[in-house]
Scaffold this active site. Sequence first.
Site, mmCIF file in Angstrom:
data_model
loop_
_atom_site.group_PDB
_atom_site.id
_atom_site.type_symbol
_atom_site.label_atom_id
_atom_site.label_comp_id
_atom_site.label_asym_id
_atom_site.label_seq_id
_atom_site.Cartn_x
_atom_site.Cartn_y
_atom_site.Cartn_z
ATOM 1 N N LYS A 1 0.830 -1.215 0.000
ATOM 2 C CA LYS A 1 0.000 0.000 0.000
ATOM 3 C C LYS A 1 0.858 1.256 0.000
ATOM 4 C CE LYS A 1 -4.382 -1.712 1.727
ATOM 5 N NZ LYS A 1 -5.518 -1.502 2.611
ATOM 6 N N LYS B 1 -5.730 -9.526 -6.546
ATOM 7 C CA LYS B 1 -6.878 -9.849 -5.704
ATOM 8 C C LYS B 1 -8.013 -8.855 -5.966
ATOM 9 C CE LYS B 1 -6.999 -8.162 -1.185
ATOM 10 N NZ LYS B 1 -8.277 -7.928 -0.547
ATOM 11 N N LYS C 1 -11.669 -3.692 -2.927
ATOM 12 C CA LYS C 1 -12.652 -2.606 -2.867
ATOM 13 C C LYS C 1 -12.073 -1.299 -3.338
ATOM 14 C CE LYS C 1 -13.915 -3.549 1.655
ATOM 15 N NZ LYS C 1 -13.406 -2.579 2.572
HETATM 16 P P1 ATP Z 1 -9.128 -2.964 0.291
HETATM 17 O O1 ATP Z 1 -9.052 -2.993 -1.187
HETATM 18 O O2 ATP Z 1 -9.576 -1.640 0.842
HETATM 19 O O3 ATP Z 1 -7.935 -3.562 0.975
HETATM 20 P P2 ATP Z 1 -10.626 -5.405 0.505
HETATM 21 O O4 ATP Z 1 -11.487 -5.609 -0.667
HETATM 22 O O5 ATP Z 1 -9.362 -6.197 0.618
HETATM 23 O O6 ATP Z 1 -10.347 -3.878 0.676
HETATM 24 P P3 ATP Z 1 -11.246 -5.583 3.321
HETATM 25 O O7 ATP Z 1 -12.118 -4.622 4.027
HETATM 26 O O8 ATP Z 1 -9.775 -5.422 3.463
HETATM 27 O O9 ATP Z 1 -11.540 -5.638 1.751
HETATM 28 O O10 ATP Z 1 -11.667 -7.045 3.715
HETATM 29 C C1 ATP Z 1 -12.907 -7.499 4.229
HETATM 30 C C2 ATP Z 1 -12.893 -9.007 4.277
HETATM 31 O O11 ATP Z 1 -12.968 -9.545 2.953
HETATM 32 C C3 ATP Z 1 -11.608 -9.602 4.862
HETATM 33 O O12 ATP Z 1 -11.929 -10.759 5.617
HETATM 34 C C4 ATP Z 1 -10.781 -9.932 3.639
HETATM 35 O O13 ATP Z 1 -9.794 -10.893 3.881
HETATM 36 C C5 ATP Z 1 -11.862 -10.408 2.689
HETATM 37 N N1 ATP Z 1 -11.475 -10.201 1.304
HETATM 38 C C6 ATP Z 1 -11.100 -9.035 0.733
HETATM 39 N N2 ATP Z 1 -10.831 -9.199 -0.573
HETATM 40 C C7 ATP Z 1 -11.029 -10.504 -0.843
HETATM 41 C C8 ATP Z 1 -10.910 -11.308 -2.023
HETATM 42 N N3 ATP Z 1 -10.544 -10.794 -3.176
HETATM 43 N N4 ATP Z 1 -11.202 -12.616 -1.939
HETATM 44 C C9 ATP Z 1 -11.590 -13.154 -0.775
HETATM 45 N N5 ATP Z 1 -11.728 -12.464 0.374
HETATM 46 C C10 ATP Z 1 -11.448 -11.152 0.362
#
Ligand code: ATP
Length: 330
Positions: free
Chosen positions: A112, A194, A197
């Site tokens: 990040k 991955k 969000k």
């Molecule tokens: P950011 O992009 O802001 O890091 P994120 O999409 O990774 O966001 P988080 O709020 O960090 O989302 O994660 C919420 C939950 O969803 C966590 O348990 C995380 O491990 C899971 N998660 C996030 N992205 C994925 C993905 N691509 N596949 C499976 N699980 C995910």
Amino acid sequence: MKKRVFSGIQPTGNIHIGNYLGAIRHWASSQDQYENIFCIVDLHAITVAQDPKELSMKTREVAGLLFAAGIDPRRSAVFVQSHVGAHSELAWILNCFIPIGWMNRMTQYKEKSEKQKEQVSVGLFDYPALMAADILLYETDQVPVGEDQKQHVELTRDIAQRFNSIYGAVFKLPEPVIPDVGARIMGLDDPSKKMSKSDANPGHAVNLLDSTDAIRSKIMKATTDSKREICFDEKRPGIYNLLVIYELFSKMSRKEITARFEGKGYAQFKNELAEAIIEGLRPLQLRYRELTADPHYLDSLLAEGSARVKPVAEKTLSAVQKAIGLVPPI
Ligand code: ATP
Ligand code: LTN
């Protein structure tokens, strides 16, 4: 005694099917088995710049989505991190016990911070300390997370062990729990990344509140390859990712799916995938609209959630303060 499960989700960006398949879905289905605590981590969200209006809107949106996805406020506690002051207080104390070398090893920070360069905040570096506080305050047994967060949970264990070795058994050691399938859903536009969000490309993810048209269009445009055969082959990340999504929404076995699409083209598979996602999300979207029709109702559910967890958090914080020799107020 049921095991206690704690997990957190950031109120930023759009909650997508990766979050749902990798996390939220498991939280909802495990409510009878475990004592669940779900935290909307707004203080983690502000480790990067946030628009104030957007942050409060997203905090309520995530809460609405969690309840709509089947998290039942009578069985599970859902609350907002900043509503329980003990999170920030414990994070500060833990900061004073974490060797900086441990924090320097965190891969999420490295990734990040590379993107942000000079704009990186101290808070982003300290993110794992706040996450450790979240987990340790509740004597958590298990932390269900995607693969990307495992390192943070392991760091939490190391911090707890280090603290306990100095002061005695104050903290319970948590275990990370990574789901087998769907632990890592990849981006539709780029299956080497991955699904996230915070990705700006609108074709990157299917969001839980997307319209049926948006879902169809994103899936039809998803990156695949120039081969023909539809089979679960991890060396073909685009089609593999789409098949995993299909598997999780359709609840069919890999064998059944391979047989169903034998000799068929990508277009037909993508059509069926889009329909499976639309059908899978329909009940959730309906419940979301019902729930959020009255915003006060949602806020009252969140207030109940924090009232429920606060005594647990405060008890742990007091034990820590006492252990390290802070004089309690009378
Ligand atoms: P950011 O992009 O802001 O890091 P994120 O999409 O990774 O966001 P988080 O709020 O960090 O989302 O994660 C919420 C939950 O969803 C966590 O348990 C995380 O491990 C899971 N998660 C996030 N992205 C994925 C993905 N691509 N596949 C499976 N699980 C995910
Ligand atoms: N860092 C996590 C969110 C998070 C969390 C937690 C998860 C904050 N505190 C405590 C589990 C337990 C993420 O980005 N997914």
